[in-house]
Design a protein around this motif. Structure first.
Motif, PDB file in Angstrom:
ATOM      1  N   LEU A 268       0.827  -1.204   0.000  1.00 54.68           N
ATOM      2  CA  LEU A 268       0.000   0.000   0.000  1.00 54.68           C
ATOM      3  C   LEU A 268       0.860   1.253   0.000  1.00 54.68           C
ATOM      4  CD1 LEU A 268      -2.620  -1.114   2.656  1.00 54.68           C
ATOM      5  CD2 LEU A 268      -2.801  -1.233   0.179  1.00 54.68           C
ATOM      6  N   LYS A 269       0.263   2.366  -0.367  1.00 51.35           N
ATOM      7  CA  LYS A 269       0.971   3.643  -0.361  1.00 51.35           C
ATOM      8  C   LYS A 269       1.338   4.009   1.070  1.00 51.35           C
ATOM      9  CE  LYS A 269       0.418   8.448  -1.631  1.00 51.35           C
ATOM     10  NZ  LYS A 269      -0.503   9.485  -2.023  1.00 51.35           N
ATOM     11  N   PRO A 270       2.591   4.398   1.305  1.00 48.32           N
ATOM     12  CA  PRO A 270       2.974   4.738   2.675  1.00 48.32           C
ATOM     13  C   PRO A 270       2.284   6.002   3.166  1.00 48.32           C
ATOM     14  CG  PRO A 270       4.771   5.192   1.156  1.00 48.32           C
ATOM     15  CD  PRO A 270       3.688   4.524   0.364  1.00 48.32           C
ATOM     16  N   LYS A 271       2.167   6.102   4.481  1.00 49.98           N
ATOM     17  CA  LYS A 271       1.567   7.286   5.099  1.00 49.98           C
ATOM     18  C   LYS A 271       2.462   8.487   4.820  1.00 49.98           C
ATOM     19  CE  LYS A 271       0.576   9.158   9.603  1.00 49.98           C
ATOM     20  NZ  LYS A 271       1.518   9.515  10.613  1.00 49.98           N
ATOM     21  N   SER A 272       1.879   9.628   4.572  1.00 51.52           N
ATOM     22  CA  SER A 272       2.690  10.821   4.321  1.00 51.52           C
ATOM     23  C   SER A 272       3.069  11.468   5.644  1.00 51.52           C
ATOM     24  CB  SER A 272       1.925  11.812   3.444  1.00 51.52           C
ATOM     25  OG  SER A 272       0.762  12.235   4.094  1.00 51.52           O
ATOM     26  N   TYR A 273       4.306  11.935   5.714  1.00 50.18           N
ATOM     27  CA  TYR A 273       4.827  12.565   6.918  1.00 50.18           C
ATOM     28  C   TYR A 273       5.233  13.991   6.575  1.00 50.18           C
ATOM     29  CZ  TYR A 273       5.031   7.800   8.625  1.00 50.18           C
ATOM     30  OH  TYR A 273       4.698   6.520   8.998  1.00 50.18           O
ATOM     31  N   ALA A 274       5.375  14.810   7.611  1.00 47.59           N
ATOM     32  CA  ALA A 274       5.733  16.208   7.400  1.00 47.59           C
ATOM     33  C   ALA A 274       7.188  16.359   6.971  1.00 47.59           C
ATOM     34  CB  ALA A 274       5.480  17.004   8.673  1.00 47.59           C
ATOM     35  N   GLY A 275       8.040  15.443   7.400  1.00 47.35           N
ATOM     36  CA  GLY A 275       9.451  15.546   7.058  1.00 47.35           C
ATOM     37  C   GLY A 275      10.227  16.437   8.007  1.00 47.35           C
ATOM     38  N   SER A 276       9.613  16.815   9.112  1.00 50.94           N
ATOM     39  CA  SER A 276      10.310  17.649  10.098  1.00 50.94           C
ATOM     40  C   SER A 276      11.087  16.743  11.057  1.00 50.94           C
ATOM     41  CB  SER A 276       9.303  18.484  10.880  1.00 50.94           C
ATOM     42  OG  SER A 276       8.449  17.651  11.627  1.00 50.94           O
ATOM     43  N   LYS A 277      11.864  17.333  11.921  1.00 47.61           N
ATOM     44  CA  LYS A 277      12.647  16.546  12.869  1.00 47.61           C
ATOM     45  C   LYS A 277      11.726  15.789  13.840  1.00 47.61           C
ATOM     46  CE  LYS A 277      16.758  16.609  15.603  1.00 47.61           C
ATOM     47  NZ  LYS A 277      18.111  16.951  15.360  1.00 47.61           N
ATOM     48  N   GLN A 278      10.580  16.385  14.200  1.00 43.39           N
ATOM     49  CA  GLN A 278       9.641  15.728  15.099  1.00 43.39           C
ATOM     50  C   GLN A 278       8.819  14.657  14.389  1.00 43.39           C
ATOM     51  OE1 GLN A 278       9.791  19.133  14.797  1.00 43.39           O
ATOM     52  NE2 GLN A 278      11.053  19.410  16.630  1.00 43.39           N
ATOM     53  N   ASP A 279       8.553  14.811  13.109  1.00 44.15           N
ATOM     54  CA  ASP A 279       7.753  13.868  12.325  1.00 44.15           C
ATOM     55  C   ASP A 279       8.499  13.518  11.030  1.00 44.15           C
ATOM     56  OD1 ASP A 279       5.609  12.275  11.588  1.00 44.15           O
ATOM     57  OD2 ASP A 279       4.473  13.933  10.732  1.00 44.15           O
ATOM     58  N   PRO A 280       9.588  12.713  11.129  1.00 43.12           N
ATOM     59  CA  PRO A 280      10.380  12.411   9.929  1.00 43.12           C
ATOM     60  C   PRO A 280       9.698  11.370   9.043  1.00 43.12           C
ATOM     61  CG  PRO A 280      11.277  11.246  11.806  1.00 43.12           C
ATOM     62  CD  PRO A 280      10.169  12.107  12.314  1.00 43.12           C
ATOM     63  N   HIS A 281      10.129  11.310   7.790  1.00 39.30           N
ATOM     64  CA  HIS A 281       9.683  10.255   6.882  1.00 39.30           C
ATOM     65  C   HIS A 281      10.280   8.947   7.387  1.00 39.30           C
ATOM     66  CE1 HIS A 281       8.172  13.083   3.898  1.00 39.30           C
ATOM     67  NE2 HIS A 281       9.286  13.764   4.032  1.00 39.30           N
ATOM     68  N   LEU A 282       9.451   7.916   7.580  1.00 42.45           N
ATOM     69  CA  LEU A 282       9.933   6.633   8.082  1.00 42.45           C
ATOM     70  C   LEU A 282      10.307   5.738   6.910  1.00 42.45           C
ATOM     71  CD1 LEU A 282       7.378   5.966  10.941  1.00 42.45           C
ATOM     72  CD2 LEU A 282       9.624   7.056  11.073  1.00 42.45           C
ATOM     73  N   VAL A 283      11.514   5.200   6.958  1.00 43.21           N
ATOM     74  CA  VAL A 283      12.031   4.335   5.898  1.00 43.21           C
ATOM     75  C   VAL A 283      12.285   2.960   6.493  1.00 43.21           C
ATOM     76  CG1 VAL A 283      13.860   4.006   4.205  1.00 43.21           C
ATOM     77  CG2 VAL A 283      13.105   6.321   4.788  1.00 43.21           C
ATOM     78  N   PRO A 284      11.508   1.924   6.109  1.00 44.14           N
ATOM     79  CA  PRO A 284      11.733   0.587   6.664  1.00 44.14           C
ATOM     80  C   PRO A 284      12.959  -0.064   6.030  1.00 44.14           C
ATOM     81  CG  PRO A 284       9.915   0.537   5.121  1.00 44.14           C
ATOM     82  CD  PRO A 284      10.345   1.973   5.240  1.00 44.14           C
ATOM     83  N   SER A 285      13.692  -0.848   6.846  1.00 42.45           N
ATOM     84  CA  SER A 285      14.870  -1.532   6.343  1.00 42.45           C
ATOM     85  C   SER A 285      15.149  -2.759   7.193  1.00 42.45           C
ATOM     86  CB  SER A 285      16.086  -0.602   6.372  1.00 42.45           C
ATOM     87  OG  SER A 285      17.229  -1.297   5.934  1.00 42.45           O
ATOM     88  N   ILE A 286      15.654  -3.818   6.554  1.00 44.08           N
ATOM     89  CA  ILE A 286      16.043  -5.010   7.297  1.00 44.08           C
ATOM     90  C   ILE A 286      17.505  -4.914   7.719  1.00 44.08           C
ATOM     91  CG2 ILE A 286      14.311  -6.496   6.256  1.00 44.08           C
ATOM     92  CD1 ILE A 286      16.458  -7.568   4.378  1.00 44.08           C
ATOM     93  N   ASN A 287      18.234  -3.906   7.258  1.00 44.30           N
ATOM     94  CA  ASN A 287      19.630  -3.680   7.627  1.00 44.30           C
ATOM     95  C   ASN A 287      19.732  -2.425   8.489  1.00 44.30           C
ATOM     96  OD1 ASN A 287      20.473  -5.860   6.034  1.00 44.30           O
ATOM     97  ND2 ASN A 287      20.488  -4.586   4.214  1.00 44.30           N
ATOM     98  N   ASN A 288      20.955  -2.086   8.887  1.00 41.61           N
ATOM     99  CA  ASN A 288      21.135  -0.885   9.701  1.00 41.61           C
ATOM    100  C   ASN A 288      21.441   0.350   8.862  1.00 41.61           C
ATOM    101  OD1 ASN A 288      23.660  -1.608   8.924  1.00 41.61           O
ATOM    102  ND2 ASN A 288      24.571  -1.556  10.959  1.00 41.61           N
TER     103      ASN A 288
END
Length: 126
Positions: free
Chosen positions: A62-82
């Protein structure tokens, strides 16, 4: 000769017992309609259908939720690595993509526009 004897005995047995006629076999489509996708699904397809019914998104379809991109509400990027490479289209009509490495921990800024991104751990469902 043997065939005639066998035929005669079968006819006598059928007329003597007068058994009820056998019911014809019924197909599912004749009684309940066409099976639904959920009834026919198996394996991974069934897992995905059940997860979507529960409201989860097991494969990030599904389309990811949109975030503000600020320091308090950053864009979340899922990853299986670090760490993960991220591409940012800084302006809506921009034709170039700014690529940068995103590491686990605190949110990081895009070097061009300043939008914040944060790496979150993601577990594969299988």
């Amino acid at each position: 000769m043997a065939a005639r004897l066998l035929l005669r005995s079968a006819v006598r047995a059928a007329t003597a017992s007068q058994a009820a006629p056998a019911l014809a076999l019924r197909r599912h489509m004749a009684t309940g309609g066409i099976p639904t996708d959920e009834e026919q699904a198996t394996g991974m397809e069934k897992m995905v259908m059940q997860a979507m019914k529960e409201g989860t998104d097991p494969y990030s379809m599904l389309k990811p939720k949109s975030y503000a991109g600020s320091k308090q509400d950053p864009h979340l990027v899922p990853s299986i690595n670090n760490k993960r490479i991220v591409g940012c289209v800084c302006e809506e009509d921009n034709t170039s993509i700014v690529w940068f490495w995103l590491h686990a921990g605190e949110p990081q800024r895009c070097p061009a526009c300043g939008a914040h991104y944060k790496l979150v751990p993601h577990e594969l469902p299988h």
